[in-house]
Design a protein around this motif. Structure first.
Motif, short mmCIF file in Angstrom:
data_model
loop_
_atom_site.label_atom_id
_atom_site.label_comp_id
_atom_site.label_asym_id
_atom_site.label_seq_id
_atom_site.Cartn_x
_atom_site.Cartn_y
_atom_site.Cartn_z
N ALA A 435 15.82 23.88 0.01
CA ALA A 435 17.27 24.02 -0.10
C ALA A 435 18.04 22.77 0.32
N SER A 436 17.45 21.96 1.20
CA SER A 436 18.22 20.87 1.81
C SER A 436 17.54 19.51 1.75
N PHE A 514 16.17 28.43 -5.32
CA PHE A 514 16.25 29.70 -6.04
C PHE A 514 15.10 29.90 -7.03
N TRP A 524 16.76 30.43 4.13
CA TRP A 524 16.68 29.15 3.40
C TRP A 524 15.76 28.14 4.06
N THR B 197 25.40 33.02 -2.12
CA THR B 197 25.64 32.17 -3.28
C THR B 197 24.38 31.96 -4.09
N ASP B 198 24.56 31.54 -5.34
CA ASP B 198 23.41 31.05 -6.12
C ASP B 198 23.61 29.58 -6.47
N PHE B 199 24.56 28.93 -5.80
CA PHE B 199 24.75 27.49 -5.99
C PHE B 199 23.53 26.79 -5.40
N PRO B 200 22.78 26.05 -6.24
CA PRO B 200 21.45 25.58 -5.79
C PRO B 200 21.50 24.66 -4.58
N PHE B 202 23.51 24.61 -1.86
CA PHE B 202 24.38 25.12 -0.79
C PHE B 202 23.96 24.61 0.58
N ARG B 203 22.78 24.00 0.69
CA ARG B 203 22.36 23.41 1.97
C ARG B 203 22.31 21.88 1.91
N ASP B 223 23.63 28.59 9.79
CA ASP B 223 23.61 28.99 8.38
C ASP B 223 24.97 28.91 7.71
#
Lengths: 586, 586
Positions: A435-436, A514, A524, B197-200, B202-203, B223
């Motif tokens: 995710a990051s 995702f 995440w 969210t499903d915004f890829p 977001f992190r 988070d």
């Protein structure tokens, strides 16, 4: 060590100590790489404090007799040769300093040591209904506070008791547990002081063999060094009547004088005339015949095993004992595991202690034997010494500790992750978060929080076949008969017994958070990629490093103490169900 | 920041705050690489706590209008491009969390904030004998405790006063210090929340430009994310009567709704309905015309300068202000420097603030302008944006801060160490200790302990010529007229004003600790080698990295705040004597 581990696990602990105050100097001191990893697994502040307060040793030098008399440097080497270690060095800090770090961590949870207190009687109920009931208060211990009236005693009823009360353990003697093995004829004097010297390597770990004997120099905190000075055959520190060391027959001044002779032509003075700590001891190589009374009263540390300090193992072996013990007793107390789990404490740690003593016998002989010179053609050559020193590193670093197959160690599917050795500690390595893209050391995802870590190496999430396999695995793990639901004790969406981390072989450009099936992206932080960090400095090729086939995948089960319990093929949830059924309760 | 720096320096400080409690959420949050280095220089626990409690940002993603409507990812990049940074990333933690870390450090020294307290009157004596006497209590401040009776006032007499009381600074207004500059027409809403969210991305730090406006996503602790939502021309949050933002005209729900529109086709919900913090503000770009009243009352931080938060500079610029200020006021209070030293606080930090605002004007325009689309052919292209983002990294990371020549910055001999820029912060790098072969990050030898660090790059100690030069330098530095003896204030064999570290270009095999002249081996930790560590993983070629000729050598003077004050040839002690004479007292 044990008290802190149990306090962090929420176990109600009383810890008593004969000493009126914490140690302020001397005693055991060398924290080896594996011990640093273990401390870190409880809380990163523990290892950070070790690094700040102790002395980090990077280098070892070897001195031998010089043809012209005196000594000369023969070679130098890294102080620890342990390529898989997260920190490839040892840290030296006096025992009270190490205890202090643990006491601070306990104090944060409101726990403290009751000092000036000794046990005067101990017994364990022999009623089988008591012994088989983990919640029964089977142990009865009588405590005496040394600062109170003679007859002011307290009776404590406890579910479990541990004696980590040293080589002369009162608990061990109270239960009449015999020690196997012998004293050696190796006698050493030890002095901690600040040196005034022209010895070039006074700040490296130095092994000095001269015609006049052997000295080891171990740099430590506060500009001090520790001198280990071999006591030769002419030494009279043993009282022949008792066979034990009589400290009054020598003195730190005498020991320093002996060291000075060995270190010639270099000068070695006690800079300020102060001696922080000193002792003389005979090396014993013994192990207790058993580690528990009916899995309700236990011994640990020096109470179980003694050996020479040459390999710097005493403190490490002892801390490893209770690190192994703590999560098991927590599981039994919580009703998560049957009492039989505690049998693995003795089977794992006693075997290790025996291996340690076997190792110590061969290793310490090298230190005790005279170096080879023209006169002593049978002496140990520097090459022999150096070779042994290098091969010993796996052992001395703690990396080579391997627990044998048992109810909690199953190596059936070792080949599925060929470089992650079942029974050894999980290897450290850096992956990145899907995710990051944050790099994360996998050891930081394996805290000693009493949970089993289920590491799912899922192949390439960008590949539809691999992705479908992982979807199927998620469904399998989510079934009522799966070990996760059967033993996981979910509470508020979080398993108490398990942590689940998923590793995809894909790169950050190919796969997003995702793309992981929902079961594996429950948080995440738990979905990782086998890829380099954003600067390309760390990570990547973790699957290859671990010996895991990207197409086949693997499930790696890491025990709460960081050791690999078992490995399974991605499809074989049934195998894992059986593995956990052997020691977890529904 | 200022109070902690002064408390650590032993200065008697009272710190008052209007707030009854510390901040618990929101406000400024982004700690840039240089600020992390600065925090670390006070105590490594400060940076360690930032890393543990905050969110480390490694990656930035850029989204732009998609041809098919909505948005799509255009590219991704490292979040900070600052190759010389010790930590090449920023850490996000709400302002109260950062303040908490500083408050904990102060508490260890027994200092705390007096809360619910405001100043009601302030004056500085205008008698020149007072103003010229650093020990005179020239400032008179009236304090009121908001929890006590209306007339329960306290008069405090102080030698110095600092107002770091924000953009609407009471202290600034009390002294009638004007702000230069203007408000912009750029208005932003801010919401801190946990997203569903499903915004890829977001992190990751994400810059999203859509046809419907601009959103930035900044991941943070617990988070949460922070959404910065651009308020378009249709926004009515400005009260036209006052010209100021009227928060009641919008709400976090409205702001989130605006963000949702911009982020389409992705979904962005407030997961638990909670908003940790929110605000709306107009970007102002202003700087105070002066930073002090007679070098006795000062302002710092937002009281001196405001700008857009796009480059994440506000908190960093403010912490940098008082990091610059603290050691100077400590020197004056101790009688080590004349009052004139404090003039450099304004000259250094006000110049920087002006540069920051100039930078901000061009940088934030990119965020405010519409992205280029088919309809808006004059919009900003992604390439323009990305180019500006990359070149801005030196500025946003804090690495490019360079103080101009002054009484404490002298770049006469810049060429002697061509890559160590006089006026910039000292570069980090790893050397090894001559006595122990321990690798050591040179930044760890530059703590913010109010001492000037004299770094002597001495050439190759194995070379007799270099060694003779260093012997001569030692003799020179030890003469009564040398700056070290003249200003060093030696106490118990330790200089209070200086620390002396010597770097030899030789390898660990060629040179031992005792090859350094006695003057430079006053402690075993202070003699370093430009060589790799024992495992060959770090260090080596440090002279080349710093642009120092091994044959010529160099003396680098690092100020107490970590910035390079001057550089001198190895032979030119007279130059250094003159440098220090300009601002140190005998």
């Amino acid at each position: 060590m044990c008290a802190n581990a149990l306090v962090q696990a929420g176990v109600n602990v009383r810890i008593i100590d004969k000493r009126p105050e914490g140690l302020i100097a001397g005693q055991a001191d060398g924290c080896q790489p594996r011990t640093l990893e273990i401390l870190h697994s409880y809380d990163s502040t523990l290892s950070e404090k070790m690094f700040k307060r102790g002395e980090i040793l990077h280098k070892t030098t070897f001195y031998n007799p010089s043809p012209g008399g005196g000594i000369e440097k023969t070679s130098s080497a890294v102080s620890i040769n342990a390529p898989t270690a997260r920190w490839e060095y040892s840290v030296n800090l006096h025992q009270g300093g190490i205890e202090g770090i643990l006491l601070e961590a306990m104090a944060d949870k409101g726990s403290r040591v009751e000092r000036s207190t000794v046990p005067t009687a101990i017994e364990v109920s022999q009623l089988s209904e008591d012994l088989q009931n983990p919640t029964a208060y089977v142990a009865k211990v009588t405590l005496k506070n040394l600062e109170r009236e003679e007859d002011d005693l307290e009776i404590v009823h406890a579910k479990f008791v541990l004696g980590s009360d040293g080589a002369h353990s009162w608990v061990r003697k109270a239960f009449d547990i015999a020690m196997e093995g012998d004293n050696t004829d190796s006698i050493w004097g030890v002095v901690d002081m600040v040196p005034d010297t022209d010895f070039p390597d006074f700040r490296t770990k130095s092994f000095v063999h001269s015609k006049d004997g052997t000295v080891f120099i171990i740099p430590r905190e506060n500009d001090m060094i520790r001198l280990y000075i071999q006591q030769g055959p002419e030494s009279d520190v043993i009282d022949s009547a008792t066979g034990r060391v009589d400290k009054s027959r020598t003195s730190p001044e005498k020991l320093i004088e002996q060291g000075q002779k060995i270190l010639r032509p270099y000068r070695m003075e006690n800079k300020d005339g102060k001696v922080a700590w000193w002792t003389v001891y005979v090396v014993g190589q013994r192990v207790a015949v058993k580690y528990s009374i009916d899995e309700r009263a236990f011994i640990a540390g020096d109470a179980c095993h003694t050996h020479s300090p040459k390999a710097g193992q005493g403190l490490n072996a002892s801390m490893g004992d209770t690190h192994n013990f703590a999560w098991k007793v927590a599981y039994v107390l919580r009703g998560w595991s049957p009492l039989s789990l505690l049998k693995t404490y003795e089977s794992e740690r006693r075997t290790y202690a025996q291996e340690l003593i076997d190792f110590d016998k061969s290793f310490s002989k090298l230190f005790t034997d005279r170096p080879r010179t023209e006169v002593h053609q049978n002496g140990v050559t520097h090459e022999q010494f150096l070779g042994a020193f290098k091969t010993a590193s796996g052992f001395t670093s703690g990396m080579a500790i391997r627990y044998k197959p048992s109810s909690i160690v199953d190596d059936t599917h070792q080949s599925v992750a060929s470089n992650l050795v079942v029974g050894e500690r999980m290897l450290p390595y850096i992956f990145i978060r899907a995710a990051s893209s944050q790099p994360i050391e996998i050891h930081d995802m394996l805290p000693a929080d009493t949970r089993f870590k289920i590491l799912v190496f899922a192949g390439n999430m960008a590949d539809v076949v691999d992705r479908a396999k992982l979807e199927a695995l998620g469904e399998e793990l989510n079934k009522p008969e799966s070990f996760m639901r059967r033993y996981g004790r979910s509470e508020g969406g979080k398993w108490q017994v398990f942590d689940l981390v998923c590793f995809s072989a894909a790169t950050k450009d190919a796969v997003s958070f995702f793309d992981f099936p929902e079961f594996f992206r429950w948080h995440w932080t738990k979905a990782l990629l086998d890829d380099k960090d954003m600067h390309g400095r760390s990570g990547g090729s973790g699957y290859a490093k671990f010996g895991i086939d990207e197409n086949a995948g693997a499930i790696v089960v890491v025990r709460p103490d960081g050791y690999i319990g078992t490995i399974a093929p991605l499809e074989d949830v049934a195998f894992l169900n059986a593995y956990f059924a052997a020691f977890l309760l529904h």
